[in-house]
Design a protein around this motif. Structure first.
Motif, PDB file in Angstrom:
ATOM      1  N   ARG A   8      69.612  48.722  62.261  1.00  0.00           N
ATOM      2  CA  ARG A   8      70.546  47.611  62.064  1.00  0.00           C
ATOM      3  C   ARG A   8      71.512  47.902  60.913  1.00  0.00           C
ATOM      4  O   ARG A   8      72.709  47.652  61.013  1.00  0.00           O
ATOM      5  CB  ARG A   8      69.777  46.319  61.797  1.00  0.00           C
ATOM      6  N   THR A  29      77.782  39.776  63.649  1.00  0.00           N
ATOM      7  CA  THR A  29      76.943  38.718  64.212  1.00  0.00           C
ATOM      8  C   THR A  29      76.286  39.176  65.509  1.00  0.00           C
ATOM      9  O   THR A  29      75.103  38.906  65.760  1.00  0.00           O
ATOM     10  CB  THR A  29      77.780  37.453  64.469  1.00  0.00           C
ATOM     11  N   VAL A  30      77.041  39.878  66.344  1.00  0.00           N
ATOM     12  CA  VAL A  30      76.481  40.411  67.595  1.00  0.00           C
ATOM     13  C   VAL A  30      75.407  41.444  67.292  1.00  0.00           C
ATOM     14  O   VAL A  30      74.325  41.450  67.905  1.00  0.00           O
ATOM     15  CB  VAL A  30      77.593  41.026  68.465  1.00  0.00           C
ATOM     16  N   GLU A  32      73.564  41.706  64.654  1.00  0.00           N
ATOM     17  CA  GLU A  32      72.395  41.063  64.059  1.00  0.00           C
ATOM     18  C   GLU A  32      71.537  40.353  65.110  1.00  0.00           C
ATOM     19  O   GLU A  32      70.325  40.211  64.934  1.00  0.00           O
ATOM     20  CB  GLU A  32      72.837  40.034  63.010  1.00  0.00           C
ATOM     21  N   SER A  33      72.153  39.921  66.202  1.00  0.00           N
ATOM     22  CA  SER A  33      71.438  39.086  67.176  1.00  0.00           C
ATOM     23  C   SER A  33      70.685  39.887  68.224  1.00  0.00           C
ATOM     24  O   SER A  33      69.852  39.329  68.949  1.00  0.00           O
ATOM     25  CB  SER A  33      72.427  38.149  67.883  1.00  0.00           C
ATOM     26  N   GLY A  34      70.960  41.175  68.322  1.00  0.00           N
ATOM     27  CA  GLY A  34      70.396  41.966  69.412  1.00  0.00           C
ATOM     28  C   GLY A  34      69.108  42.684  69.064  1.00  0.00           C
ATOM     29  O   GLY A  34      68.721  42.810  67.898  1.00  0.00           O
ATOM     30  N   GLU A  70      75.071  47.009  72.515  1.00  0.00           N
ATOM     31  CA  GLU A  70      75.517  45.671  72.106  1.00  0.00           C
ATOM     32  C   GLU A  70      76.826  45.303  72.796  1.00  0.00           C
ATOM     33  O   GLU A  70      77.021  44.164  73.234  1.00  0.00           O
ATOM     34  CB  GLU A  70      75.684  45.604  70.589  1.00  0.00           C
TER      35      GLU A  70
END
Length: 215
Positions: A8, A29-30, A32-34, A70
């Motif tokens: 990450r 943000t993308v 971090e969310s995956g 992503e």
């Protein structure tokens, strides 16, 4: 710091120079969310073939693979949900975010042995999405293709190549997940990590490793 955290961080660093700041925030943000499973598989594959490998050796490849996933994952969600039909103008930003993620992932893998496999992954995704309709299940072969890319990226970093058995194992693993990839720790529990190591065969070096149909 565990492998997922390393991936990450490397993925965030890979887009740190994107401007303006608000757009970079949307990209992060993308990220971090995956699930970090694709990038972690790059690390695990290299480590299975060459035990002393540190994260720094494969950081660029892990980040590149992660960013491509992503970007394609976001593109798939947009194609399936069709947010424009509800007047969601934020989707325009999401399209740009997805494009940047894939492009930056390509850039990171461009000078590696995984470059051709990365191209084929995106082409296969395009073919799949072209044939799909909005009503179709949004989860297709993307996860299997991306994990295969991760396998190639990780092993070729240590001058090894995946055997047919190793690629089949990863394909079966991708097929065992219900929907998108789960968190890396769930995807690669101790038993799965041991099985991956057992399937890695550094003696197998098929020609044209970039192709998804290589033996």
């Amino acid at each position: 710091m565990d492998d997922a955290s390393h991936v990450r961080r490397a993925a965030r660093e890979a887009v740190r120079d994107v401007d303006p700041g608000a757009f970079r925030d949307a990209i992060e943000t993308v990220v971090e969310s995956g699930s970090m499973a694709p990038g972690v598989l790059v690390v695990l594959s290299a480590r299975a073939a060459d035990e002393p490998v540190g994260f720094e050796t494969v950081a660029t490849r892990a980040a590149g693979t992660q960013l491509i996933y992503e970007g394609l994952r976001l593109t798939r969600a947009l194609a399936h949900d069709a947010p424009w039909e509800d007047g969601d103008t934020d989707a325009n930003l999401d399209v740009l975010v997805a494009d940047v993620l894939v492009a930056r992932g390509f850039y990171l893998l461009a000078r590696t042995e995984a470059a051709e496999r990365a191209v084929e992954t995106v082409r296969a995704f395009g073919r799949d999405r072209t044939a799909a309709s909005p009503a179709d299940d949004p989860v297709g072969p993307l996860e299997a293709d991306v994990l295969d890319l991760a396998l190639v990226a990780g092993l070729t970093a240590v001058d090894a190549h995946p055997s047919a058995a190793c690629r089949e194992f990863v394909a079966d693993l991708a097929g065992s997940f219900d929907g998108e990839l789960p968190p890396a720790d769930d995807a690669f529990d101790p038993t799965t990590r041991e099985s991956l190591a057992a399937h890695v065969d550094t003696r197998v070096q098929p020609a044209g490793v970039g192709s998804a149909t290589d033996p």
